[in-house]
Write a protein that holds these residues in place. Structure first.
Motif, PDB file in Angstrom:
ATOM      1  N   SER A   1      48.522 -11.021  31.427  1.00  0.00           N
ATOM      2  CA  SER A   1      48.028 -10.749  30.036  1.00  0.00           C
ATOM      3  C   SER A   1      47.553 -12.074  29.506  1.00  0.00           C
ATOM      4  O   SER A   1      47.722 -13.240  29.971  1.00  0.00           O
ATOM      5  N   GLN A   2      46.474 -11.760  28.397  1.00  0.00           N
ATOM      6  CA  GLN A   2      45.871 -13.047  27.855  1.00  0.00           C
ATOM      7  C   GLN A   2      46.861 -13.747  27.151  1.00  0.00           C
ATOM      8  O   GLN A   2      46.915 -15.017  27.164  1.00  0.00           O
ATOM      9  N   LEU A   3      47.817 -13.229  26.339  1.00  0.00           N
ATOM     10  CA  LEU A   3      48.986 -14.022  25.732  1.00  0.00           C
ATOM     11  C   LEU A   3      49.664 -14.843  26.950  1.00  0.00           C
ATOM     12  O   LEU A   3      50.202 -16.133  26.752  1.00  0.00           O
ATOM     13  N   GLY A   4      50.172 -14.372  28.041  1.00  0.00           N
ATOM     14  CA  GLY A   4      50.733 -14.910  28.940  1.00  0.00           C
ATOM     15  C   GLY A   4      50.241 -16.268  29.664  1.00  0.00           C
ATOM     16  O   GLY A   4      50.575 -17.147  29.689  1.00  0.00           O
ATOM     17  N   ARG A   5      48.805 -15.908  29.790  1.00  0.00           N
ATOM     18  CA  ARG A   5      48.084 -17.188  30.329  1.00  0.00           C
ATOM     19  C   ARG A   5      48.065 -18.136  28.990  1.00  0.00           C
ATOM     20  O   ARG A   5      48.110 -19.519  29.452  1.00  0.00           O
ATOM     21  N   ARG A   6      47.874 -17.900  27.889  1.00  0.00           N
ATOM     22  CA  ARG A   6      47.833 -18.786  26.698  1.00  0.00           C
ATOM     23  C   ARG A   6      49.173 -19.539  26.730  1.00  0.00           C
ATOM     24  O   ARG A   6      49.430 -20.711  26.269  1.00  0.00           O
ATOM     25  N   LEU A   7      50.291 -18.832  27.042  1.00  0.00           N
ATOM     26  CA  LEU A   7      51.638 -19.398  26.844  1.00  0.00           C
ATOM     27  C   LEU A   7      51.608 -20.354  27.991  1.00  0.00           C
ATOM     28  O   LEU A   7      52.210 -21.437  27.703  1.00  0.00           O
ATOM     29  N   GLU A   8      51.178 -20.158  29.142  1.00  0.00           N
ATOM     30  CA  GLU A   8      51.362 -21.168  30.220  1.00  0.00           C
ATOM     31  C   GLU A   8      50.384 -22.387  29.609  1.00  0.00           C
ATOM     32  O   GLU A   8      50.841 -23.552  30.124  1.00  0.00           O
ATOM     33  N   GLU A   9      49.264 -22.062  29.266  1.00  0.00           N
ATOM     34  CA  GLU A   9      48.518 -23.257  28.837  1.00  0.00           C
ATOM     35  C   GLU A   9      49.146 -23.986  27.805  1.00  0.00           C
ATOM     36  O   GLU A   9      49.042 -25.470  27.597  1.00  0.00           O
ATOM     37  N   ALA A  10      49.664 -23.448  26.798  1.00  0.00           N
ATOM     38  CA  ALA A  10      50.391 -23.795  25.678  1.00  0.00           C
ATOM     39  C   ALA A  10      51.527 -24.852  26.291  1.00  0.00           C
ATOM     40  O   ALA A  10      51.654 -26.118  25.645  1.00  0.00           O
ATOM     41  N   LEU A  11      52.209 -24.465  27.065  1.00  0.00           N
ATOM     42  CA  LEU A  11      53.317 -25.158  27.748  1.00  0.00           C
ATOM     43  C   LEU A  11      52.634 -26.263  28.390  1.00  0.00           C
ATOM     44  O   LEU A  11      53.372 -27.458  28.229  1.00  0.00           O
ATOM     45  N   ARG A  12      51.743 -26.344  29.054  1.00  0.00           N
ATOM     46  CA  ARG A  12      51.040 -27.764  29.699  1.00  0.00           C
ATOM     47  C   ARG A  12      50.527 -28.822  28.689  1.00  0.00           C
ATOM     48  O   ARG A  12      50.323 -29.624  28.893  1.00  0.00           O
ATOM     49  N   GLU A  13      50.219 -27.919  27.652  1.00  0.00           N
ATOM     50  CA  GLU A  13      49.996 -29.030  26.248  1.00  0.00           C
ATOM     51  C   GLU A  13      50.966 -29.771  25.719  1.00  0.00           C
ATOM     52  O   GLU A  13      50.545 -30.412  25.093  1.00  0.00           O
TER      53      GLU A  13
ATOM     54  N   ARG B   1      55.202 -22.520  19.245  1.00  0.00           N
ATOM     55  CA  ARG B   1      54.656 -21.427  18.102  1.00  0.00           C
ATOM     56  C   ARG B   1      53.484 -21.959  17.160  1.00  0.00           C
ATOM     57  O   ARG B   1      52.483 -21.121  17.176  1.00  0.00           O
ATOM     58  N   GLU B   2      53.455 -23.284  17.050  1.00  0.00           N
ATOM     59  CA  GLU B   2      52.217 -23.603  16.328  1.00  0.00           C
ATOM     60  C   GLU B   2      51.061 -23.734  17.210  1.00  0.00           C
ATOM     61  O   GLU B   2      49.901 -23.177  16.670  1.00  0.00           O
ATOM     62  N   LEU B   3      51.226 -23.974  18.522  1.00  0.00           N
ATOM     63  CA  LEU B   3      50.155 -23.785  19.522  1.00  0.00           C
ATOM     64  C   LEU B   3      49.551 -22.388  19.645  1.00  0.00           C
ATOM     65  O   LEU B   3      48.419 -22.211  20.186  1.00  0.00           O
ATOM     66  N   LEU B   4      50.405 -21.628  19.673  1.00  0.00           N
ATOM     67  CA  LEU B   4      50.470 -20.162  19.883  1.00  0.00           C
ATOM     68  C   LEU B   4      49.963 -19.297  18.659  1.00  0.00           C
ATOM     69  O   LEU B   4      49.988 -18.014  18.793  1.00  0.00           O
ATOM     70  N   SER B   5      50.004 -19.836  17.422  1.00  0.00           N
ATOM     71  CA  SER B   5      50.007 -18.976  16.138  1.00  0.00           C
ATOM     72  C   SER B   5      48.965 -18.267  16.187  1.00  0.00           C
ATOM     73  O   SER B   5      48.962 -16.968  15.807  1.00  0.00           O
ATOM     74  N   ASP B   6      47.468 -18.760  16.541  1.00  0.00           N
ATOM     75  CA  ASP B   6      46.504 -17.728  16.356  1.00  0.00           C
ATOM     76  C   ASP B   6      46.540 -16.784  17.591  1.00  0.00           C
ATOM     77  O   ASP B   6      46.451 -15.419  17.163  1.00  0.00           O
ATOM     78  N   ASP B   7      46.806 -16.933  18.770  1.00  0.00           N
ATOM     79  CA  ASP B   7      47.331 -15.632  19.700  1.00  0.00           C
ATOM     80  C   ASP B   7      48.189 -14.946  19.190  1.00  0.00           C
ATOM     81  O   ASP B   7      48.063 -13.970  19.418  1.00  0.00           O
TER      82      ASP B   7
END
Length: 178
Positions: free
Chosen positions: A106-118, A163-169
């Motif tokens: 899922s797009q959210l799953g990918r974004r979560l992985e990216e956010a973790l790396r950030e 949560r802040e990194l993912l707020s838009d998602d």
């Protein structure tokens, strides 16, 4: 010696998946995570006799974390060298998943992985160990050589930063579901 080999084999079976998962979330690259896991297990074999009385799980997590950092540094140096040689953009490795894997997750799953790396350290390591690997706070504190209260504070702050990194998602997911 056979008992030693058996004990080593049991330790590998017990910890290898957790080590791989940690490296995968830390690095975001399956191939590098496999390499790191193999390197860590080789270090375990080389140090097996020295680890008598040591918390092997904590030792392995620390070694995996350090090896993951090393892999990130190697990756960064390689990218810098490629840029300095004025290679084309196509020569730089693409860290994004291939199309089949992209479609599968899922797009959210990918974004979560990216956010973790950030996330900066130690937030990233603590959240991977706590939220993905479900380790208790005390074990994380022992592994990372931190006070229990510090681990809890960093876990709380790390979740907030995530949560802040993912707020838009997350806002998009909520509006899609309505």
């Amino acid at each position: 010696m056979p008992d030693e080999l058996e004990a080593f084999g049991e330790a590998v079976e017990c910890h290898k998946n957790r080590l791989f998962t940690f490296a995968l979330y830390f690095l975001g690259d399956r191939s590098q995570a496999e390499d790191v896991t193999q390197e860590v297990l080789l270090k375990l074999w080389r140090n097996w006799r020295k680890l008598d009385g040591v918390d092997v799980a904590a030792w392995l997590t620390t070694v995996t974390r350090n090896a993951s950092y090393d892999a990130l540094r190697v990756r960064q140096r390689a990218r810098t060298r490629l840029r300095s040689l004025d290679e084309t953009v196509h020569a730089v490795p693409d860290d994004r998943p291939d199309p089949a894997r992209r479609a599968a997750s899922s797009q959210l799953g990918r974004r979560l992985e990216e956010a973790l790396r950030e996330l900066a350290e130690p937030y990233r390591s603590i959240l991977i160990l706590r939220e993905i690997q479900q380790l208790p706070h005390q074990e994380i504190a022992s592994t990372l050589g931190m006070q229990l209260s510090t681990v809890k504070v960093y876990a709380h702050r790390g979740r907030k930063k995530l949560r802040e990194l993912l707020s838009d998602d997350l806002d998009g997911e909520v509006s899609d579901a309505s």
